[in-house]
Design an enzyme around this catalytic site. Structure first.
Site, PDB file in Angstrom:
ATOM      1  N   GLY A 198      -2.549 -16.500  16.032  1.00 41.47           N
ATOM      2  CA  GLY A 198      -1.145 -16.553  15.667  1.00 41.47           C
ATOM      3  C   GLY A 198      -0.706 -15.237  15.064  1.00 41.47           C
ATOM      4  O   GLY A 198      -1.529 -14.488  14.518  1.00 41.47           O
TER       5      GLY A 198
ATOM      6  N   GLN B  65       4.578  -9.457  10.417  1.00 42.17           N
ATOM      7  CA  GLN B  65       3.271  -8.797  10.515  1.00 42.17           C
ATOM      8  C   GLN B  65       3.300  -7.570  11.417  1.00 42.17           C
ATOM      9  O   GLN B  65       2.368  -6.766  11.391  1.00 42.17           O
ATOM     10  CB  GLN B  65       2.209  -9.770  11.032  1.00 42.17           C
ATOM     11  CG  GLN B  65       1.873 -10.877  10.042  1.00 42.17           C
ATOM     12  CD  GLN B  65       0.740 -11.736  10.581  1.00 42.17           C
ATOM     13  OE1 GLN B  65       0.976 -12.659  11.340  1.00 42.17           O
ATOM     14  NE2 GLN B  65      -0.482 -11.432  10.213  1.00 42.17           N
TER      15      GLN B  65
ATOM     16  N   CYS C   2      -6.361 -14.233   8.453  1.00 44.62           N
ATOM     17  CA  CYS C   2      -5.047 -13.688   8.820  1.00 44.62           C
ATOM     18  C   CYS C   2      -5.233 -12.262   9.312  1.00 44.62           C
ATOM     19  O   CYS C   2      -6.005 -11.502   8.718  1.00 44.62           O
ATOM     20  CB  CYS C   2      -4.144 -13.704   7.596  1.00 44.62           C
ATOM     21  SG  CYS C   2      -2.494 -13.025   7.872  1.00 44.62           S
ATOM     22  N   LEU C   3      -4.546 -11.893  10.386  1.00 47.11           N
ATOM     23  CA  LEU C   3      -4.698 -10.545  10.940  1.00 47.11           C
ATOM     24  C   LEU C   3      -4.239  -9.460   9.955  1.00 47.11           C
ATOM     25  O   LEU C   3      -4.634  -8.306  10.074  1.00 47.11           O
ATOM     26  CB  LEU C   3      -3.925 -10.412  12.260  1.00 47.11           C
ATOM     27  CG  LEU C   3      -4.502 -11.199  13.446  1.00 47.11           C
ATOM     28  CD1 LEU C   3      -3.606 -11.070  14.669  1.00 47.11           C
ATOM     29  CD2 LEU C   3      -5.925 -10.747  13.781  1.00 47.11           C
TER      30      LEU C   3
ATOM     31  N   HIS D 216       0.734 -21.815   8.771  1.00 44.28           N
ATOM     32  CA  HIS D 216       0.399 -20.456   8.323  1.00 44.28           C
ATOM     33  C   HIS D 216       1.477 -19.455   8.779  1.00 44.28           C
ATOM     34  O   HIS D 216       1.939 -18.634   7.990  1.00 44.28           O
ATOM     35  CB  HIS D 216      -0.980 -20.074   8.889  1.00 44.28           C
ATOM     36  CG  HIS D 216      -1.439 -18.692   8.571  1.00 44.28           C
ATOM     37  ND1 HIS D 216      -2.534 -18.427   7.764  1.00 44.28           N
ATOM     38  CD2 HIS D 216      -0.974 -17.468   8.956  1.00 44.28           C
ATOM     39  CE1 HIS D 216      -2.694 -17.115   7.669  1.00 44.28           C
ATOM     40  NE2 HIS D 216      -1.770 -16.505   8.393  1.00 44.28           N
ATOM     41  N   GLU D 217       1.876 -19.548  10.044  1.00 42.71           N
ATOM     42  CA  GLU D 217       2.856 -18.582  10.582  1.00 42.71           C
ATOM     43  C   GLU D 217       4.248 -18.807   9.985  1.00 42.71           C
ATOM     44  O   GLU D 217       4.963 -17.853   9.685  1.00 42.71           O
ATOM     45  CB  GLU D 217       2.918 -18.647  12.106  1.00 42.71           C
ATOM     46  CG  GLU D 217       1.599 -18.371  12.836  1.00 42.71           C
ATOM     47  CD  GLU D 217       0.854 -17.150  12.357  1.00 42.71           C
ATOM     48  OE1 GLU D 217       1.487 -16.190  11.881  1.00 42.71           O
ATOM     49  OE2 GLU D 217      -0.394 -17.155  12.431  1.00 42.71           O
TER      50      GLU D 217
ATOM     51  N   HIS E 184       4.527 -17.246   6.722  1.00 33.26           N
ATOM     52  CA  HIS E 184       4.765 -15.796   6.818  1.00 33.26           C
ATOM     53  C   HIS E 184       6.264 -15.489   6.826  1.00 33.26           C
ATOM     54  O   HIS E 184       6.708 -14.471   6.292  1.00 33.26           O
ATOM     55  CB  HIS E 184       4.176 -15.240   8.127  1.00 33.26           C
ATOM     56  CG  HIS E 184       2.760 -14.755   8.011  1.00 33.26           C
ATOM     57  ND1 HIS E 184       2.378 -13.736   7.168  1.00 33.26           N
ATOM     58  CD2 HIS E 184       1.633 -15.127   8.664  1.00 33.26           C
ATOM     59  CE1 HIS E 184       1.075 -13.508   7.295  1.00 33.26           C
ATOM     60  NE2 HIS E 184       0.591 -14.350   8.204  1.00 33.26           N
TER      61      HIS E 184
END
Ligand code: CO
Length: 158
Positions: free
Chosen positions: A48, A53, A91-92, A133-134, A137
């Protein structure tokens, strides 16, 4: 079609803490950004990725948890949640960092797709976790702020 991989904003970048603005109009730029976000997610082997991000504070995310179905979510909202489950998350924007996060077990999310149509997704498991999670963000909420047992590297489950 040329789809560039974008630079992922990492821990400490102020854009990660922004409350993102709704997408008002789905134009060519928005569609290109969706393409680039998916490409960036795949290139980094993520499941994701949210627009902030890649430095764009708007309410958009891409998710693909099974390498089959790509979700392109514009203005996603969680409209129902059920249960609670703790699992490991990463997380990226925080490469190599993992922690246990409590999330709803099941969620129903309303969103707009790239064609401007309202859609729903009902999910559990990894997809439900990823959706939460997304969407966090998009409100500047980061998993490390709610994670327990943060550690470098993914821990094996016994
Ligand atoms: Co993340």
């Amino acid at each position: 079609m040329f789809m560039p991989v974008m630079e992922i904003k990492k821990m400490g970048e102020p854009v990660l803490k922004e409350i993102c603005a709704p997408v008002e109009r789905i134009d060519k730029k928005i569609k290109h950004l969706l393409d680039d976000m998916a490409e960036t997610m795949y290139a980094n082997e993520g499941v994701g990725l949210a627009a902030p991000q890649v430095g764009v504070p708007i309410r958009m995310a891409v998710i693909n948890v099974d390498k089959k179905k790509l979700y392109e979510l514009i203005n996603p909202v969680i409209v129902e949640r059920e249960g609670a489950v703790v699992d490991q998350e990463g997380c990226l924007s925080f490469p190599g960092l993992f922690g246990d996060v409590e999330r709803a077990e099941k969620v129903r999310v309303e969103y707009i797709n790239r064609y401007g149509k309202k859609r729903f997704v009902e999910a559990e498991g990894l997809l439900a976790r990823c959706l939460q999670h997304e969407i966090d963000h998009l409100d500047g909420k980061l998993f490390i702020e709610i994670a327990q047992n943060l550690s470098e590297g993914r821990r094996d489950r016994s």
